[in-house]
Design an enzyme around this catalytic site. Structure first.
Site, PDB file in Angstrom:
ATOM      1  N   HIS A  98     -12.614   8.928   6.156  1.00  0.00           N
ATOM      2  CA  HIS A  98     -11.718   8.004   6.872  1.00  0.00           C
ATOM      3  C   HIS A  98     -11.965   8.096   8.387  1.00  0.00           C
ATOM      4  CE1 HIS A  98      -8.880   8.704   3.261  1.00  0.00           C
ATOM      5  NE2 HIS A  98      -9.264   7.447   3.185  1.00  0.00           N
ATOM      6  N   LYS A 143      -0.645   3.819  -6.950  1.00  0.00           N
ATOM      7  CA  LYS A 143      -1.074   5.222  -6.785  1.00  0.00           C
ATOM      8  C   LYS A 143       0.131   6.129  -6.631  1.00  0.00           C
ATOM      9  CE  LYS A 143      -5.564   5.011  -4.453  1.00  0.00           C
ATOM     10  NZ  LYS A 143      -6.190   5.080  -3.128  1.00  0.00           N
TER      11      LYS A 143
HETATM   12  O1  PNS Z   1      -6.281   3.619   0.412  1.00  0.00           O
HETATM   13  P1  PNS Z   1      -5.993   2.617  -0.662  1.00  0.00           P
HETATM   14  O2  PNS Z   1      -4.918   3.143  -1.584  1.00  0.00           O
HETATM   15  O3  PNS Z   1      -7.231   2.177  -1.396  1.00  0.00           O
HETATM   16  O4  PNS Z   1      -5.394   1.316   0.067  1.00  0.00           O
HETATM   17  C1  PNS Z   1      -4.927   0.201  -0.659  1.00  0.00           C
HETATM   18  C2  PNS Z   1      -4.023  -0.662   0.243  1.00  0.00           C
HETATM   19  C3  PNS Z   1      -2.913   0.179   0.825  1.00  0.00           C
HETATM   20  C4  PNS Z   1      -4.833  -1.255   1.360  1.00  0.00           C
HETATM   21  C5  PNS Z   1      -3.417  -1.819  -0.634  1.00  0.00           C
HETATM   22  O5  PNS Z   1      -2.718  -1.263  -1.708  1.00  0.00           O
HETATM   23  C6  PNS Z   1      -2.462  -2.716   0.184  1.00  0.00           C
HETATM   24  O6  PNS Z   1      -2.901  -3.549   0.927  1.00  0.00           O
HETATM   25  N1  PNS Z   1      -1.138  -2.485   0.046  1.00  0.00           N
HETATM   26  C7  PNS Z   1      -0.116  -3.233   0.743  1.00  0.00           C
HETATM   27  C8  PNS Z   1       0.553  -4.256  -0.185  1.00  0.00           C
HETATM   28  C9  PNS Z   1      -0.246  -5.551  -0.262  1.00  0.00           C
HETATM   29  O7  PNS Z   1      -0.441  -6.247   0.696  1.00  0.00           O
HETATM   30  N2  PNS Z   1      -0.750  -5.852  -1.485  1.00  0.00           N
HETATM   31  C10 PNS Z   1      -1.536  -7.022  -1.757  1.00  0.00           C
HETATM   32  C11 PNS Z   1      -3.017  -6.753  -1.575  1.00  0.00           C
HETATM   33  S1  PNS Z   1      -4.037  -8.163  -1.930  1.00  0.00           S
END
Ligand code: PNS
Length: 159
Positions: free
Chosen positions: A18, A42
């Protein structure tokens, strides 16, 4: 105002992979907001507050890099911050399918927000927070992947 990018994720916990991406993004954008959030699919080992605090401890000190948390839709947060891009890391081909789906869904929700994919250094292409936690729990050596500033805290929690 300069160009702002949002780098969203669970960061459970933040890894050297990261940090590599934060560094790369900061060379492309004037401001990078590392945005820690809840991924509904998750189960996190660390609370949101712990994850934010760890990213703050580990991230490079720069007035162009900010660490925040958000809840709700990513695109709403990106618009609120007046950011033009979402940063996501691509490690291996298996990342692609989900990332592609998310990028296009986010584009559907917010036409003007682009997702920019960055590849980390080769050393981190096989690294994930999930594997790192498993290795730490089982007493393996995670020092090549965990930022020094948070090593103690992570191992204390997981071991
Ligand atoms: O580190 P990760 O868990 O792979 O990140 C995933 C993340 C947090 C980027 C994704 O779950 C997200 O965007 N969550 C916010 C809710 C949202 O906007 N969901 C629709 C995505 S198309």
């Amino acid at each position: 105002m300069g160009k702002i990018a949002v780098y969203p994720g669970s960061f459970d916990p933040v890894t050297l992979g990261h940090l590599d991406l934060i560094q790369r993004a900061s060379l492309l954008f004037d401001n990078v907001i590392v945005a820690v959030t809840v991924n509904p699919s998750k189960q996190c080992a660390f609370s949101l507050e712990e994850r934010v605090a760890m990213v703050k401890k580990a991230a490079p000190r720069s007035n162009r890099i900010r660490v925040e948390s958000f809840s709700g839709l990513l695109v709403d947060y990106v618009r609120e911050k007046k950011a033009c891009a979402i940063i996501r890391g691509l490690r291996v081909v298996s990342d692609f399918e989900f990332e592609f789906q998310m990028a296009l869904m986010n584009r559907h929700l917010a036409k003007t927000v682009e997702t920019v994919f960055l590849m980390p250094d080769e050393r981190y292409t096989y690294l994930s927070s999930k594997l790192l936690k498993e290795i730490a729990r089982l007493g393996g050596n995670t020092s090549s992947f965990l930022p020094k500033a948070i090593q103690k805290q992570v191992l204390l929690k997981l071991q």
